[in-house]
Design an enzyme around this catalytic site. Structure first.
Site, PDB file in Angstrom:
ATOM      1  N   GLU A 281      41.423  41.423  42.395  1.00  0.00           N
ATOM      2  CA  GLU A 281      40.785  42.109  43.528  1.00  0.00           C
ATOM      3  C   GLU A 281      39.372  41.573  43.756  1.00  0.00           C
ATOM      4  O   GLU A 281      38.942  41.384  44.891  1.00  0.00           O
ATOM      5  CB  GLU A 281      40.742  43.624  43.297  1.00  0.00           C
ATOM      6  CG  GLU A 281      42.111  44.294  43.247  1.00  0.00           C
ATOM      7  CD  GLU A 281      42.914  44.042  44.522  1.00  0.00           C
ATOM      8  OE1 GLU A 281      42.325  44.050  45.611  1.00  0.00           O
ATOM      9  OE2 GLU A 281      44.130  43.800  44.416  1.00  0.00           O
ATOM     10  N   HIS A 284      39.248  38.438  45.796  1.00  0.00           N
ATOM     11  CA  HIS A 284      39.205  38.617  47.254  1.00  0.00           C
ATOM     12  C   HIS A 284      37.771  38.823  47.711  1.00  0.00           C
ATOM     13  O   HIS A 284      37.355  38.322  48.753  1.00  0.00           O
ATOM     14  CB  HIS A 284      40.036  39.840  47.664  1.00  0.00           C
ATOM     15  CG  HIS A 284      41.509  39.614  47.585  1.00  0.00           C
ATOM     16  ND1 HIS A 284      42.134  38.576  48.223  1.00  0.00           N
ATOM     17  CD2 HIS A 284      42.487  40.300  46.939  1.00  0.00           C
ATOM     18  CE1 HIS A 284      43.427  38.638  47.982  1.00  0.00           C
ATOM     19  NE2 HIS A 284      43.671  39.663  47.202  1.00  0.00           N
ATOM     20  N   GLU A 360      45.873  35.200  48.547  1.00  0.00           N
ATOM     21  CA  GLU A 360      46.402  35.741  47.291  1.00  0.00           C
ATOM     22  C   GLU A 360      46.344  34.690  46.181  1.00  0.00           C
ATOM     23  O   GLU A 360      45.970  34.991  45.046  1.00  0.00           O
ATOM     24  CB  GLU A 360      47.840  36.249  47.471  1.00  0.00           C
ATOM     25  CG  GLU A 360      47.974  37.455  48.375  1.00  0.00           C
ATOM     26  CD  GLU A 360      47.080  38.612  47.974  1.00  0.00           C
ATOM     27  OE1 GLU A 360      46.843  38.826  46.763  1.00  0.00           O
ATOM     28  OE2 GLU A 360      46.583  39.305  48.875  1.00  0.00           O
TER      29      GLU A 360
HETATM   30 ZN   LIG Z   1      45.508  40.325  46.449  1.00  0.00          ZN
END
Ligand SMILES: [Zn+2]
Length: 418
Positions: A281, A284, A360
């Site tokens: 996370e 990101h 991702e």
């Molecule tokens: Zn992700």
């Protein structure tokens, strides 16, 4: 363009979109079903045949519902446009409100929203109380479901209606450059939402408690320090009230940033695995994915509002979608645009999915650097297993609809890296 040409174009696009969607869902079902009896080699040690079969059945059940849902949805759009539904609503509401006025416009869009919600309701209920229940994910009681609906309706009325009123007013009052004003208003509203949501709205639906586990807390704080991430606290959310699916996320901006773990995630993963998931996370955040996404949304919405302003000047846009000339109000234009846009925007779906999958992979790579790739791989395998996500998606279906890369690709990249 003549109204008839636009009608034909619209119907052709609607049918083509529906056809492609259904074909992709059938492909996915077939692909998954054919691979139901064998766990893919990279997961043979970590996922039992029983879990693999469950994931296959879960995927197939959702595809079957998705096919019916997509078909009804297309019929609904057709009934409202060429079927004359929107025209009839517009005329019916004129009995209570001054036709073309602000109240009339709000009533029309609110009625459309309620109607759309009613059409979707049987699907939502079936999803939650039949499919999710059958596979052991649903924790929601009918009472909690009803309470959620009441809260959502209240929020929609308190926040949605004034926003709608402001948009319709700007469209009417700001002259030919209204689209620029609406865009500024809409963007400011969204930014405000990012600040207000975690602190004021989310607590209406879930309980957030500070993360109590000392050992995990230390671990997470070390990771945050390593990544140079400052947050306003670590919280655990009672996601288990509604569903057994697990997740982790962080919300807010600047000083209001907070990290939220679903209690269901903490139950399933070891502290090292939780750390790796959080590192993903943070990846990101590190790559500024949220800001990039926001920039694309801002540019797209500006272009779309400009397009709407242009379409409102074209009589074929209204006539071609089953609206009489006299009914060309701002609210009708907005309603038509909302109904028709998804049909013409469908081809852009794979592009957005692709972009999301690139993000991702970047976040995974970041997590592998800041935490442990092996732990992230182990966590992903557990999450795929416990969420009954299929390990064998159809590649074409995946390209269209999946915001995340297929499990096998993510895990194999992480294993190579570690
Ligand atoms: Zn992700």
């Amino acid at each position: 363009m003549s109204p008839d040409t636009f009608s034909n174009l619209f119907v052709a696009a609607l049918l083509a979109t529906l056809f492609i969607k259904v074909a992709l869902m059938l492909r996915q079902r077939h692909h998954v079903r054919m691979r139901r009896e064998q766990v893919p080699a990279p997961f043979a040690d970590s996922i039992s045949l029983e879990s693999h079969r469950k994931a296959a059945d879960y995927t197939c059940a959702r595809m079957a519902l998705g096919i019916v849902d997509a078909t009804i949805g297309a019929a609904f759009v057709l009934a409202l446009t060429l079927g004359g539904g929107l025209q009839a609503m517009h005329q019916g509401l004129a009995a209570w409100f001054d036709a073309g006025g602000l109240a009339h416009g709000i009533a029309l869009l609110a009625a459309l929203g309620v109607l759309g919600w009613l059409i979707e309701l049987p699907f939502a209920l079936y999803r939650t109380f039949v499919i999710e229940k059958r596979f052991g994910f649903n924790r929601m009681t009918p009472a909690l479901y009803a309470a959620d609906v009441a809260r959502e309706a209240l929020l929609a009325a308190l926040i949605g209606l004034p926003v709608l009123a402001a948009v319709l007013w700007l469209m009417g009052a700001m002259g030919e450059h209204w689209w620029l004003w609406v865009w500024l208003f809409w963007f400011a509203f969204n930014l405000l939402g990012l600040f207000v949501w975690p602190t004021f709205i989310a607590p209406l639906f879930n309980k957030f408690t500070p993360l109590a586990d000392e050992a995990l807390r230390k671990r997470v704080e070390n990771l945050l320090a390593r990544c140079g991430f400052r947050s306003r606290g670590l919280f655990v959310m009672d996601g288990s009230r509604r569903s057994a699916h697990g997740n982790a996320y962080f919300t807010g901006f600047g000083a209001a940033k907070r990290i939220v773990f679903f209690d269901t995630l903490l139950d399933k993963l070891s502290p090292a695995e939780v750390e790796a998931v959080l590192a993903h996370e943070l990846g990101h955040f590190h790559h500024r994915h949220i800001w990039k996404r926001l920039a694309v949304i801002a540019a797209t919405s500006l272009a779309l509002l400009w397009l709407l302003a242009w379409l409102m000047e074209q009589s074929w846009f209204f006539a071609g979608l089953g609206i009489d000339d006299g009914a060309g109000s701002t609210a009708v234009a907005l309603a038509l645009f909302a109904l028709v846009l998804p049909v013409f925007a469908f081809p852009f779906g794979p592009l957005m999915s692709h972009w999301s999958r690139v993000h991702e992979f970047q976040a995974d790579a970041y997590a592998a650097r800041q935490a442990s790739a092996a732990d992230l791989a182990a966590a992903l395998v557990k999450l795929y297993r416990d969420n009954a996500s299929t390990l064998t998606p159809d590649p074409l279906y995946s390209r269209f609809f999946d915001s995340h890369p297929p499990a096998s690709l993510r895990v194999s990249r992480l294993r190579v890296g570690s």
